[in-house]
Motif scaffolding. Sequence first.
Motif, short mmCIF file in Angstrom:
data_model
loop_
_atom_site.label_atom_id
_atom_site.label_comp_id
_atom_site.label_asym_id
_atom_site.label_seq_id
_atom_site.Cartn_x
_atom_site.Cartn_y
_atom_site.Cartn_z
N CYS A 55 39.46 13.83 -9.76
CA CYS A 55 39.58 12.40 -10.08
C CYS A 55 38.56 12.01 -11.16
O CYS A 55 38.88 11.26 -12.08
N ALA A 56 37.34 12.53 -11.04
CA ALA A 56 36.31 12.21 -12.04
C ALA A 56 36.69 12.76 -13.41
O ALA A 56 36.53 12.07 -14.43
N PHE A 57 37.21 13.98 -13.47
CA PHE A 57 37.64 14.55 -14.74
C PHE A 57 38.79 13.74 -15.33
O PHE A 57 38.82 13.45 -16.52
N LEU A 58 39.76 13.38 -14.49
CA LEU A 58 40.90 12.60 -14.96
C LEU A 58 40.44 11.24 -15.47
O LEU A 58 40.91 10.77 -16.52
N ALA A 59 39.51 10.61 -14.76
CA ALA A 59 38.97 9.33 -15.23
C ALA A 59 38.28 9.49 -16.58
O ALA A 59 38.42 8.64 -17.47
N GLY A 60 37.56 10.58 -16.76
CA GLY A 60 36.91 10.83 -18.04
C GLY A 60 37.91 11.03 -19.16
O GLY A 60 37.71 10.56 -20.28
N LEU A 61 39.03 11.71 -18.86
CA LEU A 61 40.08 11.91 -19.87
C LEU A 61 40.72 10.59 -20.27
O LEU A 61 41.03 10.35 -21.43
N VAL A 62 40.91 9.72 -19.30
CA VAL A 62 41.55 8.43 -19.57
C VAL A 62 40.58 7.46 -20.26
O VAL A 62 40.96 6.73 -21.18
N LEU A 63 39.33 7.46 -19.83
CA LEU A 63 38.35 6.51 -20.37
C LEU A 63 37.69 6.98 -21.66
O LEU A 63 37.12 6.17 -22.39
N GLY A 64 37.76 8.27 -21.96
CA GLY A 64 37.12 8.80 -23.17
C GLY A 64 37.58 8.14 -24.46
O GLY A 64 36.75 7.70 -25.26
N PRO A 65 38.88 8.05 -24.71
CA PRO A 65 39.32 7.43 -25.95
C PRO A 65 38.90 5.97 -26.12
O PRO A 65 38.43 5.59 -27.20
N PRO A 66 39.02 5.11 -25.09
CA PRO A 66 38.54 3.73 -25.29
C PRO A 66 37.03 3.67 -25.55
O PRO A 66 36.57 2.84 -26.35
N VAL A 67 36.26 4.53 -24.91
CA VAL A 67 34.82 4.55 -25.16
C VAL A 67 34.55 4.98 -26.60
O VAL A 67 33.71 4.40 -27.30
N PHE A 68 35.29 5.99 -27.07
CA PHE A 68 35.16 6.42 -28.47
C PHE A 68 35.47 5.26 -29.41
O PHE A 68 34.75 5.00 -30.37
N ALA A 69 36.59 4.56 -29.16
CA ALA A 69 36.99 3.45 -30.02
C ALA A 69 35.92 2.36 -30.02
O ALA A 69 35.63 1.77 -31.07
N LEU A 70 35.32 2.12 -28.87
CA LEU A 70 34.26 1.12 -28.78
C LEU A 70 33.04 1.53 -29.60
O LEU A 70 32.48 0.74 -30.37
N LEU A 71 32.64 2.79 -29.47
CA LEU A 71 31.45 3.28 -30.19
C LEU A 71 31.71 3.45 -31.69
O LEU A 71 30.82 3.24 -32.51
N ALA A 72 32.93 3.84 -32.06
CA ALA A 72 33.26 4.08 -33.46
C ALA A 72 33.70 2.81 -34.19
O ALA A 72 33.85 2.82 -35.40
N GLY A 73 33.93 1.76 -33.44
CA GLY A 73 34.35 0.51 -34.07
C GLY A 73 35.84 0.40 -34.30
O GLY A 73 36.29 -0.45 -35.05
N GLY A 74 36.61 1.27 -33.70
CA GLY A 74 38.07 1.19 -33.83
C GLY A 74 38.71 2.51 -33.50
O GLY A 74 38.04 3.53 -33.31
N TRP A 75 40.03 2.47 -33.43
CA TRP A 75 40.80 3.67 -33.13
C TRP A 75 40.98 4.49 -34.39
O TRP A 75 41.14 3.94 -35.48
N PRO A 76 41.01 5.82 -34.26
CA PRO A 76 41.29 6.64 -35.44
C PRO A 76 42.75 6.46 -35.86
O PRO A 76 43.61 6.13 -35.05
N VAL A 77 43.01 6.66 -37.13
CA VAL A 77 44.37 6.54 -37.64
C VAL A 77 45.14 7.80 -37.24
O VAL A 77 44.69 8.92 -37.49
N MET A 78 46.27 7.60 -36.60
CA MET A 78 47.12 8.73 -36.19
C MET A 78 48.54 8.46 -36.67
O MET A 78 48.97 7.31 -36.72
N ARG A 79 49.22 9.54 -37.00
CA ARG A 79 50.61 9.43 -37.41
C ARG A 79 51.42 10.45 -36.62
O ARG A 79 51.24 11.65 -36.78
N ILE A 80 52.27 9.95 -35.75
CA ILE A 80 53.12 10.82 -34.94
C ILE A 80 54.54 10.62 -35.44
O ILE A 80 55.08 9.51 -35.39
N GLU A 81 55.14 11.68 -35.93
CA GLU A 81 56.46 11.57 -36.54
C GLU A 81 57.58 12.01 -35.61
O GLU A 81 58.75 11.90 -35.97
N ALA A 82 57.27 12.51 -34.44
CA ALA A 82 58.31 12.98 -33.51
C ALA A 82 58.78 11.81 -32.65
O ALA A 82 58.06 10.85 -32.40
N SER A 83 60.01 11.92 -32.18
CA SER A 83 60.56 10.90 -31.30
C SER A 83 60.00 11.06 -29.88
O SER A 83 59.46 12.11 -29.53
N LEU A 84 60.17 10.02 -29.09
CA LEU A 84 59.69 10.06 -27.71
C LEU A 84 60.33 11.19 -26.90
O LEU A 84 59.62 11.90 -26.18
#
Length: 142
Positions: A55-84
């Motif tokens: 559970c702790a590892f899963l929480a870290g995986l889920v919370l890691g990106p928002p913490v990164f965005a907070l510290l970096a001042g925004g989300w990185p630019v990503m381009r996903i060209e595949a369909s869902l």
Amino acid sequence: MSSFASAFAGGLPIGLSAALFLLLDGRIAGISGLVAGLARPAGEGPAGGAWRTGCAFLAGLVLGPPVFALLAGGWPVMRIEASLPVLAFAGLLVGFGTRLGSGCTSGHGVCGLARLSPRSAVAVAVFLGSGMLTVALGRVLA
């Protein structure tokens, strides 16, 4: 930030957490195994705290990106060209592959190679080879 510094800043906490997990808990920090352990009832498995650890590892995986965005001042630019549907199918293939290979890139690539595991060396060679083949085929068919 230079590409070396960026890779070092990302790899250092991954390696440190994997080493500490092995030293302090005696287990490999393989994400697929930890997440699969969440399907078992709390308290079951090789260690009583395995469920809480997953559970702790899963929480870290889920919370890691928002913490990164907070510290970096925004989300990185990503381009996903595949369909869902293509992304969902790819995710299923990855899940099947991790079960078939008895682990994922974190377990085999980070922890297994560091322990000089022959099984992990073969698994990583298959991961990388499959990825290179997929990209090559994707470029030819596109």
